[in-house]
Write a protein that holds these residues in place. Structure first.
Motif, mmCIF file in Angstrom:
data_model
loop_
_atom_site.group_PDB
_atom_site.id
_atom_site.type_symbol
_atom_site.label_atom_id
_atom_site.label_comp_id
_atom_site.label_asym_id
_atom_site.label_seq_id
_atom_site.Cartn_x
_atom_site.Cartn_y
_atom_site.Cartn_z
ATOM 1 N N ASN A 111 -2.964 -3.097 -2.125
ATOM 2 C CA ASN A 111 -1.896 -2.795 -1.165
ATOM 3 C C ASN A 111 -1.168 -1.513 -1.546
ATOM 4 O O ASN A 111 -0.050 -1.270 -1.098
ATOM 5 C CB ASN A 111 -0.889 -3.956 -1.082
ATOM 6 N N HIS A 134 -0.836 -4.541 7.715
ATOM 7 C CA HIS A 134 0.140 -3.512 8.069
ATOM 8 C C HIS A 134 -0.167 -2.164 7.413
ATOM 9 O O HIS A 134 0.505 -1.180 7.683
ATOM 10 C CB HIS A 134 1.560 -3.957 7.689
ATOM 11 N N GLN A 152 -9.091 -6.001 6.764
ATOM 12 C CA GLN A 152 -7.657 -6.291 6.770
ATOM 13 C C GLN A 152 -7.406 -7.782 6.958
ATOM 14 O O GLN A 152 -8.178 -8.484 7.609
ATOM 15 C CB GLN A 152 -6.970 -5.511 7.897
ATOM 16 N N ALA A 154 -3.998 -10.630 7.721
ATOM 17 C CA ALA A 154 -2.647 -10.663 8.292
ATOM 18 C C ALA A 154 -1.666 -11.313 7.322
ATOM 19 O O ALA A 154 -1.176 -12.431 7.529
ATOM 20 C CB ALA A 154 -2.656 -11.425 9.616
ATOM 21 N N MET A 156 1.144 -10.206 3.706
ATOM 22 C CA MET A 156 1.520 -9.391 2.558
ATOM 23 C C MET A 156 1.027 -10.146 1.325
ATOM 24 O O MET A 156 0.952 -11.385 1.322
ATOM 25 C CB MET A 156 3.034 -9.181 2.524
ATOM 26 N N ASP A 286 4.515 -1.268 1.798
ATOM 27 C CA ASP A 286 5.121 -2.594 1.921
ATOM 28 C C ASP A 286 6.620 -2.473 2.169
ATOM 29 O O ASP A 286 7.168 -3.120 3.070
ATOM 30 C CB ASP A 286 4.883 -3.409 0.650
ATOM 31 N N TYR A 289 7.340 -1.099 5.601
ATOM 32 C CA TYR A 289 7.082 -2.116 6.624
ATOM 33 C C TYR A 289 8.266 -3.071 6.763
ATOM 34 O O TYR A 289 8.714 -3.375 7.878
ATOM 35 C CB TYR A 289 5.812 -2.876 6.241
ATOM 36 N N ASN A 292 11.320 -1.299 8.297
ATOM 37 C CA ASN A 292 11.141 -1.104 9.740
ATOM 38 C C ASN A 292 11.324 -2.400 10.528
ATOM 39 O O ASN A 292 11.785 -2.377 11.671
ATOM 40 C CB ASN A 292 9.755 -0.509 10.029
ATOM 41 N N ARG A 293 10.973 -3.520 9.907
ATOM 42 C CA ARG A 293 11.169 -4.830 10.551
ATOM 43 C C ARG A 293 12.631 -5.283 10.498
ATOM 44 O O ARG A 293 13.006 -6.225 11.192
ATOM 45 C CB ARG A 293 10.316 -5.893 9.855
#
Length: 351
Positions: A111, A134, A152, A154, A156, A286, A289, A292-293
């Motif tokens: 990652n 992501h 990939q 789905a 983390m 990470d 991400y 941004n969330r």
């Protein structure tokens, strides 16, 4: 099948722990690691039993290279005896080199496309690279692996870490903390990592924390013995510096706020419902991400960190727990992706 798991860091140990336990029920497993205090302390805490091969080289590039070459040499005999069908790692350079030369099918997770040194050594030699959804496939493209060999999933990576059962219940009073006070945990960053490009003044941040939150327990979690000794001496009257590796799940369960560097513990805290302020010492996908969330706050200057922390501590913690539950519900188990890749490879060698 015979599967070799090679694990180099505390994060990798926690990430692969449940995978190894589940894989043992169907496969013959070799589990290797290295002599690295952060890892060996956690091995003891988690009651795990890898074969230790080689050691951590430290912060100097020449010593890193020397340790890696020596470790690879030591692994050759072990791998020649075990004869694995598949290697699983987190882009271990030694595992990549040996697997490529022995013709072993190598499946690796990663990652951290920002970790250029490790990726340049490991990724080009992989058969399959498994990455969180992501993170764009093209972020690894510069390392020479074709996109059809990148898969990939789905989730983390910390999805698996939060599923691990804590090894103990943290007794805060045993290290001089008050149960009646809120607890702020400060996490240092990996100053010795090869991918660190700039310096963050952690002591300026810590000075502001202890000045502004004298009514809270302040706990400092370090990465290296040098950090521990220095920060323990400087902040002995106002904070508790943890002296050794620990089970992150147990410690985070007793915290009201993490001020993290943006790494693994930052993400883990978010997924455990512990509010986080990230000072983003090592920018990565990470952390970006989650920012941004809206699942964590990034604040890099001491003043902004204090402001964000004060706002968070005034909120009901249940808000963060509910947000974590929602985020986890969107994720799948990375182990299922690994199993699918193992099964796919098994089918190819049956024909």
């Amino acid at each position: 099948m015979k599967i070799w798991f090679d694990i180099l860091t505390p994060k990798q140990l926690l990430f692969f722990e449940s995978m190894i336990q589940r894989a043992k029920s169907e496969h013959d497993i070799l589990f290797t690691s290295r002599d690295y205090k952060e890892v060996t302390d956690l091995i003891r805490i988690r009651n795990l039993h890898p074969t230790l091969v080689g050691k951590y080289g430290g912060k100097e590039l020449e010593k890193k290279l020397d340790a890696s070459l020596m470790r690879a040499k030591l692994l050759i005999k072990l791998i020649d005896e075990f004869q694995p069908d598949i290697t699983v790692s987190f882009c271990s350079p030694e595992a990549s080199l040996i697997s490529f030369n022995f013709g072993i099918h190598h499946i690796a997770f990663c990652n951290a496309p920002h970790s250029e040194g490790v990726c340049r050594l490991a990724v080009p030699l992989l058969n399959k690279l498994l990455i969180p959804g992501h993170i764009p496939k093209q972020s690894f493209g510069r390392y020479g692996l074709e996109h059809n060999h990148i898969v990939q999933y789905a989730a983390m990576d910390e999805f698996l870490i939060v599923r691990n059962k804590p090894a103990f219940i943290w007794d805060k009073k045993s290290i001089g903390l008050s149960d009646s006070k809120k607890t702020i945990l400060f996490r240092t960053y990996e100053t010795q990592a090869s991918y660190v490009q700039s310096h963050t003044d952690m002591e300026a941040i810590l000075d502001s924390i202890v000045d502004n939150f004298s009514d809270c327990n302040i706990v400092i979690s370090t990465r290296y013995s040098e950090q521990t000794e220095h920060l323990q001496e400087k902040y002995s009257d106002v904070a508790v510096t943890l002296e050794s590796s620990f089970d992150s799940g147990a410690i985070l369960a007793g915290c009201d706020l993490l001020i993290g560097s943006g790494g693994t513990m930052t993400t883990e805290a978010v997924l455990r419902g512990v509010p986080v302020v990230s000072y983003d010492a090592v920018p990565n996908m990470d952390e970006k991400y989650l920012v941004n969330r809206g699942d964590l706050i990034r604040a890099k200057s001491p003043d902004k960190i204090i402001k964000a922390s004060s706002e968070i501590l005034s909120k009901d913690k249940r808000v963060f727990v509910e947000r974590a539950d929602c985020l986890l519900s969107e994720m799948e188990d990375p182990y299922d992706t690994l199993v699918a890749q193992i099964d796919e490879y098994a089918r190819t060698i049956q024909y």
